[in-house]
Design an enzyme around this catalytic site. Structure first.
Site, PDB file in Angstrom:
ATOM      1  N   THR A   1      -9.607  -1.399   7.960  1.00 40.70           N
ATOM      2  CA  THR A   1      -8.516  -2.378   7.986  1.00 40.70           C
ATOM      3  C   THR A   1      -7.390  -2.041   7.009  1.00 40.70           C
ATOM      4  O   THR A   1      -6.292  -2.596   7.127  1.00 40.70           O
ATOM      5  CB  THR A   1      -9.041  -3.763   7.569  1.00 40.70           C
ATOM      6  OG1 THR A   1      -9.588  -3.627   6.236  1.00 40.70           O
ATOM      7  CG2 THR A   1     -10.110  -4.270   8.526  1.00 40.70           C
TER       8      THR A   1
ATOM      9  N   CYS B   1      -8.769   2.886   5.248  1.00 40.34           N
ATOM     10  CA  CYS B   1     -10.120   2.457   5.623  1.00 40.34           C
ATOM     11  C   CYS B   1      -9.988   1.811   7.006  1.00 40.34           C
ATOM     12  O   CYS B   1      -8.987   2.021   7.704  1.00 40.34           O
ATOM     13  CB  CYS B   1     -10.755   1.548   4.570  1.00 40.34           C
ATOM     14  SG  CYS B   1      -9.995  -0.077   4.344  1.00 40.34           S
TER      15      CYS B   1
ATOM     16  N   HIS C   1      14.211  -6.369  -9.348  1.00 41.10           N
ATOM     17  CA  HIS C   1      12.938  -5.783  -8.926  1.00 41.10           C
ATOM     18  C   HIS C   1      12.190  -5.176 -10.113  1.00 41.10           C
ATOM     19  O   HIS C   1      10.966  -5.304 -10.214  1.00 41.10           O
ATOM     20  CB  HIS C   1      13.174  -4.744  -7.830  1.00 41.10           C
ATOM     21  CG  HIS C   1      13.735  -5.336  -6.574  1.00 41.10           C
ATOM     22  ND1 HIS C   1      13.164  -6.428  -5.959  1.00 41.10           N
ATOM     23  CD2 HIS C   1      14.821  -5.003  -5.830  1.00 41.10           C
ATOM     24  CE1 HIS C   1      13.872  -6.746  -4.882  1.00 41.10           C
ATOM     25  NE2 HIS C   1      14.884  -5.902  -4.789  1.00 41.10           N
TER      26      HIS C   1
ATOM     27  N   ASP D   1     -12.233   6.166   3.936  1.00 42.39           N
ATOM     28  CA  ASP D   1     -13.657   6.037   4.245  1.00 42.39           C
ATOM     29  C   ASP D   1     -13.843   6.422   5.708  1.00 42.39           C
ATOM     30  O   ASP D   1     -12.919   6.942   6.356  1.00 42.39           O
ATOM     31  CB  ASP D   1     -14.190   4.639   3.893  1.00 42.39           C
ATOM     32  CG  ASP D   1     -13.742   3.551   4.865  1.00 42.39           C
ATOM     33  OD1 ASP D   1     -12.923   3.831   5.762  1.00 42.39           O
ATOM     34  OD2 ASP D   1     -14.220   2.402   4.731  1.00 42.39           O
TER      35      ASP D   1
ATOM     36  N   HIS E   1      11.553  -2.470  -3.132  1.00 45.90           N
ATOM     37  CA  HIS E   1      11.413  -3.674  -3.967  1.00 45.90           C
ATOM     38  C   HIS E   1      10.250  -3.606  -4.953  1.00 45.90           C
ATOM     39  O   HIS E   1      10.364  -4.146  -6.050  1.00 45.90           O
ATOM     40  CB  HIS E   1      11.177  -4.908  -3.075  1.00 45.90           C
ATOM     41  CG  HIS E   1      12.357  -5.273  -2.234  1.00 45.90           C
ATOM     42  ND1 HIS E   1      12.510  -6.527  -1.693  1.00 45.90           N
ATOM     43  CD2 HIS E   1      13.447  -4.566  -1.841  1.00 45.90           C
ATOM     44  CE1 HIS E   1      13.645  -6.572  -0.990  1.00 45.90           C
ATOM     45  NE2 HIS E   1      14.222  -5.392  -1.063  1.00 45.90           N
TER      46      HIS E   1
HETATM   47  C1  RB5 Z   1     -16.092  -0.290   7.021  1.00 45.10           C
HETATM   48  O1  RB5 Z   1     -16.856  -0.718   8.088  1.00 45.10           O
HETATM   49  C2  RB5 Z   1     -14.975  -1.284   6.739  1.00 45.10           C
HETATM   50  O2  RB5 Z   1     -15.497  -2.435   6.186  1.00 45.10           O
HETATM   51  C3  RB5 Z   1     -13.938  -0.660   5.830  1.00 45.10           C
HETATM   52  O3  RB5 Z   1     -13.451   0.504   6.403  1.00 45.10           O
HETATM   53  C4  RB5 Z   1     -12.727  -1.522   5.534  1.00 45.10           C
HETATM   54  O4  RB5 Z   1     -12.167  -2.042   6.703  1.00 45.10           O
HETATM   55  C5  RB5 Z   1     -12.890  -2.529   4.478  1.00 45.10           C
HETATM   56  O5  RB5 Z   1     -11.974  -3.284   4.124  1.00 45.10           O
END
Ligand code: RB5
Length: 144
Positions: free
Chosen positions: A67, A65, A134, A8, A98
């Protein structure tokens, strides 16, 4: 090896670096976007990549993304996907050995490009151990 890519806006900048890095190493890439830093919804890209991997159109997937959390949660909803969120090289190796993880997730707001490329390289270079314990645990994950 064919690698499917998806991100994203939060992962867009890091994904451009991952893409160039993998191209330089000769990987065949399937880029499912996003194609710009304009805000967008990560589940769309997670599902595109997860379905490509689960359907055998790609061998592995990489999702980024902000995070890495949302995009990994979304990818793991697709049957057959074991998406691992890794921000260190040890975890990237361990999840291949694993868990036989088939998709790697990272956070573009969490790791810098130097570490990210080491994580990607370790993830793609490490084979599943194939050890019975595993294999049994992965089977248990897939049971309802
Ligand atoms: C976008 O702002 C953010 O929420 C997305 O990239 C991600 O971190 C969601 O888990």
């Amino acid at each position: 090896m064919i690698v499917a890519l998806g991100c994203d806006h939060g992962g867009y900048a890091l994904m451009q670096e991952v893409k160039e890095h993998l191209k330089g190493k000769g990987f065949e890439l399937r880029d499912f976007g996003t194609d710009s830093p304009v805000p967008t919804d990560y589940p769309f890209y997670a599902k595109k990549v997860a379905k490509a991997v689960a359907g055998g159109k790609a061998d592995k997937g990489i999702l980024i993304c902000g995070t890495g959390i949302g995009i990994s949660i979304a990818a793991n909803k697709v049957p057959g996907i074991r998406c691992a969120l890794c921000h260190d090289v040890f975890s990237a190796e361990a999840t291949r050995l694993h868990n036989d993880a088939n998709v790697l997730a990272m956070g573009g707001r969490v790791v810098g490009p130097g570490l990210a490329m080491m994580i990607v390289d370790k993830f793609l270079a490490t084979e599943f151990s194939g050890e019975e314990r595993h294999v049994n645990r992965i089977r248990q994950i897939e049971e309802n």
